[in-house]
Design an enzyme around this catalytic site. Structure first.
Site, PDB file in Angstrom:
ATOM      1  N   PHE B  74      10.595  19.527 -75.381  1.00  0.00           N
ATOM      2  CA  PHE B  74       9.980  19.197 -76.669  1.00  0.00           C
ATOM      3  C   PHE B  74      10.563  17.878 -77.145  1.00  0.00           C
ATOM      4  O   PHE B  74      11.556  17.404 -76.595  1.00  0.00           O
ATOM      5  CB  PHE B  74      10.248  20.311 -77.696  1.00  0.00           C
ATOM      6  CG  PHE B  74      11.673  20.776 -77.728  1.00  0.00           C
ATOM      7  CD1 PHE B  74      12.614  20.127 -78.527  1.00  0.00           C
ATOM      8  CD2 PHE B  74      12.090  21.854 -76.939  1.00  0.00           C
ATOM      9  CE1 PHE B  74      13.936  20.547 -78.541  1.00  0.00           C
ATOM     10  CE2 PHE B  74      13.414  22.268 -76.949  1.00  0.00           C
ATOM     11  CZ  PHE B  74      14.345  21.612 -77.752  1.00  0.00           C
ATOM     12  N   PHE B  76      12.913  16.056 -79.337  1.00  0.00           N
ATOM     13  CA  PHE B  76      13.372  15.282 -78.186  1.00  0.00           C
ATOM     14  C   PHE B  76      14.522  16.058 -77.556  1.00  0.00           C
ATOM     15  O   PHE B  76      15.686  15.787 -77.838  1.00  0.00           O
ATOM     16  CB  PHE B  76      13.835  13.885 -78.626  1.00  0.00           C
ATOM     17  CG  PHE B  76      12.694  13.079 -79.218  1.00  0.00           C
ATOM     18  CD1 PHE B  76      11.789  12.440 -78.372  1.00  0.00           C
ATOM     19  CD2 PHE B  76      12.503  13.005 -80.596  1.00  0.00           C
ATOM     20  CE1 PHE B  76      10.736  11.706 -78.908  1.00  0.00           C
ATOM     21  CE2 PHE B  76      11.443  12.277 -81.113  1.00  0.00           C
ATOM     22  CZ  PHE B  76      10.551  11.634 -80.277  1.00  0.00           C
TER      23      PHE B  76
END
Lengths: 55, 155
Positions: B74, B76
């Site tokens: 995802f 980050f």
């Protein structure tokens, strides 16, 4: 004029026959092909060795 | 058709190289089990957190020193962010994305694949050496792409 001269030249009988193909030397080409082939196989082998060593 | 002696030699060498490459490819695919990381496994990208096994990402033992490692990617980061793996373990990574396309690469190994929303991509690696391994994103995914990482500790 020029075209006539050219066509005359093209149709003119050839006095010198082509040399037989056996006489053409391909030694330089052969060596170049072998060097290129060795480079390709060498780089492929190096990349494949890297892949196997990391597996 | 007349062929020069040298032409015959280099054509034969080219043909043999082609056969050798095809044999290596075949042995890799059918005997060593190499395949692309995508294998027609799908997941609803909007419900990754509610879908097993990605509702509890992590290591699951499936055999003698053999594990499934289910992970999410995802912006980050990766879930889980820190993973401990026993030395010598064979790990099957199953990774999916919760948002955009990410990368999943472990430098120094053959693990390197894309992670796409809606798809579960898989790759297998055996960790024969102890140490720390970094998981990195190598598909630009946004402003903090360069911060996206996870750690694997093999001991």
């Amino acid at each position: 004029m020029a075209r006539e001269a050219l066509s005359k030249q093209e149709t003119a009988p050839k006095t010198k026959p082509h040399p037989p193909e056996e006489e053409s030397s391909l030694r330089g080409t052969f060596v170049s092909v072998l060097i290129l082939g060795a480079l390709i196989v060498g780089s492929w082998a190096a990349a494949f060795w890297l892949y196997l060593s990391r597996g | 058709m007349h062929l020069h002696k040298y032409e015959k030699i280099w054509l034969s060498l080219g043909g043999l190289a082609l056969i050798a490459f095809l044999v290596v490819l075949g042995v890799n695919a059918f005997a060593m089990g190499s395949h692309p990381p995508s294998h027609m496994a799908y997941v609803d990208p909007t419900k990754v957190d509610q879908t097993a096994p990605f509702d509890k990402p992590g290591l699951v033992q499936i055999g003698d020193n053999e594990y499934d490692l289910n992970m999410t990617a995802f912006v980050f980061g990766y879930g889980p962010a820190q993973i401990e793996i026993p030395k010598g373990a064979k790990v099957h990574f199953n990774v999916t994305s919760k948002d955009v396309a990410h990368g999943f690469s472990i430098p120094g190994t053959n693990v390197n694949m894309m992670v796409l929303p809606g798809h579960v991509n898989s790759v297998t690696h055996t960790f024969d050496q102890a140490g720390e391994f970094l998981i990195l994103c190598n598909e630009y995914c946004g402003v903090a792409h360069h911060m996206m990482m996870s750690n694997i500790v093999v001991k």
